[in-house]
Design a protein around this motif. Structure first.
Motif, PDB file in Angstrom:
ATOM      1  N   LYS A 241       0.805  -1.218   0.000  1.00  0.00           N
ATOM      2  CA  LYS A 241       0.000   0.000   0.000  1.00  0.00           C
ATOM      3  C   LYS A 241       0.842   1.274   0.000  1.00  0.00           C
ATOM      4  O   LYS A 241       0.307   2.383   0.112  1.00  0.00           O
ATOM      5  CB  LYS A 241      -0.941   0.007   1.204  1.00  0.00           C
ATOM      6  N   THR A 242       2.149   1.127  -0.149  1.00  0.00           N
ATOM      7  CA  THR A 242       3.047   2.283  -0.135  1.00  0.00           C
ATOM      8  C   THR A 242       3.621   2.515  -1.524  1.00  0.00           C
ATOM      9  O   THR A 242       3.995   1.570  -2.219  1.00  0.00           O
ATOM     10  CB  THR A 242       4.208   2.064   0.850  1.00  0.00           C
ATOM     11  N   ASN A 244       6.375   3.039  -3.441  1.00  0.00           N
ATOM     12  CA  ASN A 244       7.838   2.932  -3.354  1.00  0.00           C
ATOM     13  C   ASN A 244       8.463   3.141  -4.734  1.00  0.00           C
ATOM     14  O   ASN A 244       8.584   2.218  -5.526  1.00  0.00           O
ATOM     15  CB  ASN A 244       8.234   1.554  -2.806  1.00  0.00           C
ATOM     16  N   HIS A 267      -4.373   2.175  -1.204  1.00  0.00           N
ATOM     17  CA  HIS A 267      -2.974   2.436  -1.519  1.00  0.00           C
ATOM     18  C   HIS A 267      -2.682   3.918  -1.339  1.00  0.00           C
ATOM     19  O   HIS A 267      -3.571   4.770  -1.470  1.00  0.00           O
ATOM     20  CB  HIS A 267      -2.693   2.015  -2.967  1.00  0.00           C
ATOM     21  N   GLU A 268      -1.443   4.225  -1.021  1.00  0.00           N
ATOM     22  CA  GLU A 268      -1.009   5.603  -0.816  1.00  0.00           C
ATOM     23  C   GLU A 268      -1.300   6.488  -2.022  1.00  0.00           C
ATOM     24  O   GLU A 268      -1.481   7.707  -1.880  1.00  0.00           O
ATOM     25  CB  GLU A 268       0.496   5.605  -0.516  1.00  0.00           C
ATOM     26  N   LYS A 270      -3.940   6.786  -3.623  1.00  0.00           N
ATOM     27  CA  LYS A 270      -5.241   7.429  -3.433  1.00  0.00           C
ATOM     28  C   LYS A 270      -5.096   8.724  -2.637  1.00  0.00           C
ATOM     29  O   LYS A 270      -5.731   9.733  -2.959  1.00  0.00           O
ATOM     30  CB  LYS A 270      -6.201   6.477  -2.727  1.00  0.00           C
ATOM     31  N   ASP A 271      -4.258   8.714  -1.618  1.00  0.00           N
ATOM     32  CA  ASP A 271      -4.051   9.905  -0.793  1.00  0.00           C
ATOM     33  C   ASP A 271      -3.430  11.034  -1.603  1.00  0.00           C
ATOM     34  O   ASP A 271      -3.779  12.207  -1.425  1.00  0.00           O
ATOM     35  CB  ASP A 271      -3.165   9.578   0.408  1.00  0.00           C
ATOM     36  N   ILE A 272      -2.494  10.671  -2.481  1.00  0.00           N
ATOM     37  CA  ILE A 272      -1.863  11.675  -3.348  1.00  0.00           C
ATOM     38  C   ILE A 272      -2.904  12.261  -4.300  1.00  0.00           C
ATOM     39  O   ILE A 272      -2.974  13.482  -4.496  1.00  0.00           O
ATOM     40  CB  ILE A 272      -0.690  11.049  -4.141  1.00  0.00           C
TER      41      ILE A 272
END
Length: 333
Positions: A241-242, A244, A267-268, A270-272
């Protein structure tokens, strides 16, 4: 083939300007992704001048209003070009065109439609986020080629398609990012040739295969940072979920069935995406929930991989129920 085009505005800048022309071809489901893509470009490139071109067969009043709001918010030009449905009428009878929505083929049409507006244009898929500076793009020389592009996965997609298409030059590109020399494209009749390939051959990747067949040997390959493919389903299926990524990335391209605007994308990325969406005129729009049986099944799998068993089993149950209802309806028909 004639050009059938209507637009809500005329370009406000001459072809010799320093502005970077960026073009999108979208259908109804991708306007939000495109708008967030535009916002990410603007946020990472202060001081640069852009003119955005949106090509579509239709647009809702809400999407048009939101694009106008985005235009005003960042003091930019967004030209909306609505294509007439009959622009591909000469080819509609061929299987490839009936198997895909018409929006799939818009990127083949864009360069001809931009002739006389600009001599260079950057085409982008909507499922991309800009994470870096674009100024270096303008120094890429495309005078002696039709487009600058990035290799697709060498050991998978490219390897199979080079053989399938019998390409004389052993290269295959991903068509999600293309920096196009408009005059060279038109002079080489790329639109007509690509549409002919689509209507006469069985293709796995439709317009991307057709473009590779036509442009083979006439493109410049550039660094992967300009079209860094990130297949979210691969990472989520393993519990990852990061984000990388160690190498610099300008355009991150979210290929595959999972997009960062899906609420079930654990997953990260989505936050971005949400961060850039909050700076766009789509800030109030909720992320997409799982709709199809496939999406429910994937969501269940991702939850289980991230050790969230109760939620995972809940969504697996919803998937099974949805599938059974779908089967019942099919048999009734």
């Amino acid at each position: 083939m004639g050009t059938n085009l209507s637009s809500n505005s005329t370009p406000s800048i001459s072809p010799n300007s320093d502005a970077v022309h960026i073009a999108f071809g979208v259908d109804t489901n991708y306007f939000r992704g495109m708008a967030v893509n535009i916002t990410s470009i603007l946020k990472n490139n202060p001081g640069m001048v852009f003119i955005f071109h949106v090509f579509a067969f239709s647009i809702t009043d809400d999407s048009r209003r939101r694009l106008e709001d985005l235009e005003k918010k960042y003091d930019i030009a967004i030209n909306i070009h609505i294509l007439h449905q009959d622009i591909l009428s000469d080819f509609n009878q061929f299987p490839c065109f009936s198997q895909h929505p018409l929006g799939t083929f818009i990127r083949i049409l864009i360069p001809n439609l931009l002739q006389g507006i600009t001599n260079k244009a950057l085409y982008l898929d909507a499922d991309i986020l800009c994470l870096g500076e674009l100024r270096e793009l303008q120094s890429i020389n495309i005078d002696d080629c039709i487009a600058a592009v990035v290799h697709d996965e060498v050991e998978t997609t490219a390897k199979t398609q080079i053989a399938a298409l019998k390409l004389s030059h052993a290269d295959y590109f991903n068509a999600g990012v293309m920096y196009i020399n408009i005059d060279n494209w038109v002079a080489n009749d790329c639109q007509s040739k690509a549409l002919t390939v689509l209507s006469t051959q069985q293709l796995l990747f439709a317009d991307q295969d057709a473009l590779n067949a036509v442009l083979n040997g006439h493109v410049k390959y550039i660094d992967e940072k300009w079209n860094f493919r990130y297949h979210l389903v691969d990472f989520l299926s393993k519990g990852g979920k990061t984000l990388n990524v160690t190498a610099p990335v300008v355009f991150m391209h979210f290929t595959g069935p999972v997009k960062p605007w899906h609420d079930w994308c654990l997953h990260e990325a989505k936050d971005i995406f949400v961060r850039y969406q909050s700076a766009s005129s789509w800030a109030d729009v909720l992320l997409d929930q799982p709709k199809s049986t496939r999406e429910m099944k994937l969501f269940s799998k991702f939850l289980l991989k991230q050790k969230r068993p109760f939620e995972g089993l809940f969504w697996h149950g919803k998937y099974l129920w949805s599938r059974s209802v779908k089967n019942i309806k099919f048999h009734i028909k």
